[in-house]
Design a protein around this motif. Structure first.
Motif, PDB file in Angstrom:
ATOM      1  N   ALA A 181      38.033  41.308  40.794  1.00 44.01           N
ATOM      2  CA  ALA A 181      38.577  42.024  39.640  1.00 44.01           C
ATOM      3  C   ALA A 181      37.505  42.817  38.913  1.00 44.01           C
ATOM      4  O   ALA A 181      37.806  43.818  38.249  1.00 44.01           O
ATOM      5  N   ALA A 182      36.244  42.376  39.019  1.00 30.52           N
ATOM      6  CA  ALA A 182      35.144  43.062  38.343  1.00 30.52           C
ATOM      7  C   ALA A 182      34.626  44.259  39.122  1.00 30.52           C
ATOM      8  O   ALA A 182      33.799  45.024  38.614  1.00 30.52           O
ATOM      9  N   SER A 183      35.104  44.436  40.343  1.00 30.93           N
ATOM     10  CA  SER A 183      34.620  45.540  41.173  1.00 30.93           C
ATOM     11  C   SER A 183      35.012  46.881  40.563  1.00 30.93           C
ATOM     12  O   SER A 183      36.171  47.083  40.190  1.00 30.93           O
ATOM     13  N   PRO A 184      34.085  47.825  40.465  1.00 30.22           N
ATOM     14  CA  PRO A 184      34.408  49.150  39.892  1.00 30.22           C
ATOM     15  C   PRO A 184      35.375  49.950  40.758  1.00 30.22           C
ATOM     16  O   PRO A 184      35.961  50.923  40.288  1.00 30.22           O
ATOM     17  N   THR A 185      35.540  49.544  42.009  1.00 27.30           N
ATOM     18  CA  THR A 185      36.446  50.286  42.906  1.00 27.30           C
ATOM     19  C   THR A 185      37.808  49.599  43.045  1.00 27.30           C
ATOM     20  O   THR A 185      38.617  50.010  43.872  1.00 27.30           O
ATOM     21  N   LEU A 186      38.044  48.560  42.230  1.00 26.52           N
ATOM     22  CA  LEU A 186      39.276  47.784  42.381  1.00 26.52           C
ATOM     23  C   LEU A 186      40.513  48.661  42.338  1.00 26.52           C
ATOM     24  O   LEU A 186      41.399  48.551  43.187  1.00 26.52           O
ATOM     25  N   TRP A 187      40.585  49.553  41.341  1.00 25.76           N
ATOM     26  CA  TRP A 187      41.794  50.336  41.138  1.00 25.76           C
ATOM     27  C   TRP A 187      41.878  51.576  42.008  1.00 25.76           C
ATOM     28  O   TRP A 187      42.788  52.399  41.846  1.00 25.76           O
ATOM     29  N   ASP A 188      40.944  51.685  42.960  1.00 23.37           N
ATOM     30  CA  ASP A 188      41.085  52.739  43.971  1.00 23.37           C
ATOM     31  C   ASP A 188      42.316  52.456  44.833  1.00 23.37           C
ATOM     32  O   ASP A 188      42.909  53.371  45.414  1.00 23.37           O
ATOM     33  N   ASN A 189      42.666  51.183  44.921  1.00 19.64           N
ATOM     34  CA  ASN A 189      43.874  50.761  45.639  1.00 19.64           C
ATOM     35  C   ASN A 189      44.758  50.006  44.645  1.00 19.64           C
ATOM     36  O   ASN A 189      44.615  48.795  44.476  1.00 19.64           O
ATOM     37  N   PRO A 190      45.663  50.712  43.941  1.00 17.05           N
ATOM     38  CA  PRO A 190      46.466  50.086  42.887  1.00 17.05           C
ATOM     39  C   PRO A 190      47.268  48.876  43.368  1.00 17.05           C
ATOM     40  O   PRO A 190      47.411  47.895  42.633  1.00 17.05           O
ATOM     41  N   GLU A 191      47.811  48.938  44.575  1.00 11.33           N
ATOM     42  CA  GLU A 191      48.607  47.822  45.083  1.00 11.33           C
ATOM     43  C   GLU A 191      47.742  46.568  45.218  1.00 11.33           C
ATOM     44  O   GLU A 191      48.129  45.468  44.804  1.00 11.33           O
ATOM     45  N   LYS A 192      46.547  46.746  45.799  1.00  9.43           N
ATOM     46  CA  LYS A 192      45.624  45.622  45.959  1.00  9.43           C
ATOM     47  C   LYS A 192      45.168  45.119  44.597  1.00  9.43           C
ATOM     48  O   LYS A 192      45.050  43.902  44.368  1.00  9.43           O
ATOM     49  N   ALA A 193      44.937  46.042  43.667  1.00  8.33           N
ATOM     50  CA  ALA A 193      44.484  45.659  42.328  1.00  8.33           C
ATOM     51  C   ALA A 193      45.529  44.811  41.616  1.00  8.33           C
ATOM     52  O   ALA A 193      45.205  43.802  40.983  1.00  8.33           O
ATOM     53  N   GLN A 194      46.794  45.204  41.719  1.00  6.12           N
ATOM     54  CA  GLN A 194      47.864  44.430  41.089  1.00  6.12           C
ATOM     55  C   GLN A 194      47.958  43.028  41.680  1.00  6.12           C
ATOM     56  O   GLN A 194      48.167  42.046  40.963  1.00  6.12           O
ATOM     57  N   GLN A 195      47.785  42.957  42.990  1.00  5.57           N
ATOM     58  CA  GLN A 195      47.834  41.653  43.656  1.00  5.57           C
ATOM     59  C   GLN A 195      46.689  40.761  43.177  1.00  5.57           C
ATOM     60  O   GLN A 195      46.902  39.583  42.864  1.00  5.57           O
ATOM     61  N   VAL A 196      45.477  41.330  43.089  1.00  7.83           N
ATOM     62  CA  VAL A 196      44.309  40.556  42.668  1.00  7.83           C
ATOM     63  C   VAL A 196      44.452  40.084  41.225  1.00  7.83           C
ATOM     64  O   VAL A 196      44.218  38.907  40.909  1.00  7.83           O
ATOM     65  N   THR A 197      44.843  40.989  40.332  1.00  2.75           N
ATOM     66  CA  THR A 197      44.944  40.623  38.913  1.00  2.75           C
ATOM     67  C   THR A 197      46.057  39.616  38.677  1.00  2.75           C
ATOM     68  O   THR A 197      45.927  38.716  37.840  1.00  2.75           O
ATOM     69  N   SER A 198      47.167  39.743  39.422  1.00  2.00           N
ATOM     70  CA  SER A 198      48.259  38.779  39.286  1.00  2.00           C
ATOM     71  C   SER A 198      47.823  37.399  39.763  1.00  2.00           C
ATOM     72  O   SER A 198      48.055  36.390  39.082  1.00  2.00           O
ATOM     73  N   GLN A 199      47.186  37.347  40.914  1.00  2.00           N
ATOM     74  CA  GLN A 199      46.706  36.064  41.437  1.00  2.00           C
ATOM     75  C   GLN A 199      45.671  35.446  40.510  1.00  2.00           C
ATOM     76  O   GLN A 199      45.681  34.234  40.275  1.00  2.00           O
ATOM     77  N   LEU A 200      44.779  36.268  39.978  1.00  2.00           N
ATOM     78  CA  LEU A 200      43.744  35.763  39.080  1.00  2.00           C
ATOM     79  C   LEU A 200      44.375  35.154  37.830  1.00  2.00           C
ATOM     80  O   LEU A 200      43.985  34.065  37.387  1.00  2.00           O
ATOM     81  N   SER A 201      45.344  35.838  37.254  1.00  2.00           N
ATOM     82  CA  SER A 201      46.007  35.335  36.063  1.00  2.00           C
ATOM     83  C   SER A 201      46.668  33.982  36.328  1.00  2.00           C
ATOM     84  O   SER A 201      46.548  33.045  35.529  1.00  2.00           O
ATOM     85  N   HIS A 202      47.361  33.871  37.466  1.00  2.00           N
ATOM     86  CA  HIS A 202      48.040  32.620  37.811  1.00  2.00           C
ATOM     87  C   HIS A 202      47.046  31.489  38.053  1.00  2.00           C
ATOM     88  O   HIS A 202      47.229  30.367  37.559  1.00  2.00           O
ATOM     89  N   ARG A 203      45.973  31.772  38.800  1.00  2.00           N
ATOM     90  CA  ARG A 203      44.998  30.715  39.120  1.00  2.00           C
ATOM     91  C   ARG A 203      44.244  30.267  37.874  1.00  2.00           C
ATOM     92  O   ARG A 203      43.964  29.083  37.695  1.00  2.00           O
ATOM     93  N   GLN A 204      43.918  31.217  37.004  1.00  2.00           N
ATOM     94  CA  GLN A 204      43.238  30.853  35.758  1.00  2.00           C
ATOM     95  C   GLN A 204      44.130  29.971  34.891  1.00  2.00           C
ATOM     96  O   GLN A 204      43.653  29.004  34.285  1.00  2.00           O
ATOM     97  N   ALA A 205      45.422  30.298  34.852  1.00  2.00           N
ATOM     98  CA  ALA A 205      46.356  29.498  34.062  1.00  2.00           C
ATOM     99  C   ALA A 205      46.449  28.079  34.625  1.00  2.00           C
ATOM    100  O   ALA A 205      46.470  27.095  33.867  1.00  2.00           O
TER     101      ALA A 205
END
Length: 367
Positions: free
Chosen positions: A39-63
């Protein structure tokens, strides 16, 4: 510490240890660290679909990690609180410790049930559709009562909700409604609610005050994510636009912003009217259609198992009965879990039914 309190706290700590083991805390921490790095990668949002997947998974795992580590800290703190209260003879603190123990038992039990959710889509958001069935105006009213029940349940847990579409009945209630509840594992939790819900009561729409039985069907689907790749070619759909309507058929706007999508190969029809623009309504309706197509695909893959399931009649696939007259009771027909306070259940207090349903399903799968 008193012997009884000490024994209860020891049992609780042991159960939490088992839950931590099943959840795999070390693996969970490693997953969070890896997802945080992605999620901290500066190129994360170069691929919006992958970025959404990463941020969603991160939110769930952190919770998940916060939830289990928070419970462990509270269990440790409770032991200290009770020891100090005992030593000082502080009755108020002793009462506080007993209350906290009861709260922790309920929360650890709920987390234990969560560990039983291991299905492919269990950790996703839930797309819920409620339809009135047999029972006329009472059934339409009943469908609206069920919608409120689930929205109140979500509100109790601070889960965000989004209503996609409501088709109002002419006299009262709704013909159908589709909405989303967003939270980690909410699909797995609510998936046991799928089926026909039966209401028995004195009809408020019958001037002779007769008892009426009515039915409504609840469908629960996982929200489709980009990784599912459910392709819906434009040639396979027909898009109709119309004006949004409210109760009694009244128009709620002056533009044709509501959208109805018909999937031509399957005949599946979905609609959305609650977004601000036609484009937004189409996008939301497509999400609902994709969820239904994904479910259809999985059902086809599990055809042999599906053949063992109950049929689709109102009586055949009933999963819960709500009786308001001549006595007060809500009973799950699969688990036999029941309560004598329908008002609380209809106000969203359904966690007991959800827990019993999840345990029942797990036992049935293992038998």
């Amino acid at each position: 510490m008193s012997a009884e309190f000490e024994a209860d706290l020891k049992d609780l700590a042991g159960k939490l240890t088992q839950v931590e083991s099943v959840m795999g805390l070390d693996d969970l921490r490693a997953q969070v660290a890896d997802l945080e790095q992605q999620a901290a990668s500066p190129t994360l949002w170069d691929n919006p679909e992958k970025a959404q997947q990463v941020t969603s998974q991160l939110s769930h795992r952190q919770a998940d990690l916060r939830r289990v580590t928070g419970l462990r800290q509270r269990v440790d703190d409770l032991e200290v609180l009770h020891e100090l209260a005992q030593a000082e003879g502080d009755q108020a603190s002793l009462t506080e410790a007993q209350n906290e123990l009861a709260a922790l038992v309920a929360e650890v039990d709920a987390l234990e049930v969560r560990t039983l959710l291991s299905g492919e889509y269990d950790d996703r958001n839930a797309m819920i559709t409620i339809r009135s069935e047999a029972g006329g105006v009472d059934a339409a009213d009943w469908a609206e009562m069920l919608m409120r029940m689930y929205l109140r349940w979500a509100e109790r847990h601070d889960y965000p909700t989004q209503v996609y579409d409501i088709s109002y009945a002419e006299e009262a209630g709704i013909k159908s409604a589709t909405f989303k509840i967003s939270a980690s594992y909410v699909y797995g939790t609510l998936s046991v609610e799928q089926g026909t819900h039966r209401l028995v009561r004195i009809s408020p729409f019958d001037n002779q005050g007769r008892r009426q039985t009515s039915f409504a069907h609840v469908e629960v689907l996982p929200e489709v994510e980009e990784v599912d790749h459910v392709d819906v070619p434009e040639k396979d759909i027909r898009v109709d636009v119309y004006r949004s309507s409210g109760p009694g058929g009244q128009s709620v706007n002056t533009t044709d912003s509501a959208v109805r999508i018909t999937h031509l190969p399957t005949g599946i029809v979905v609609s959305c009217q609650n977004e601000k623009s036609q484009l937004q309504n189409k996008a939301a309706a497509l999400k609902v259609l994709q969820a239904k197509l994904l479910q259809r695909k999985k059902e086809e893959e599990r055809a042999e198992m599906d053949a063992l399931k109950d049929g689709g009649s109102s009586w055949g696939n009933q999963m819960r009965s709500y009786v308001l007259h001549p006595y007060q009771m809500v009973k799950d027909l699969r688990t036999d879990f029941e309560v004598g306070n329908p008002s609380a259940v209809l106000d969203g207090d359904i966690d007991g039914f959800l827990e019993a349903g999840i345990r029942w399903r797990k036992q049935a799968a293992n038998s």
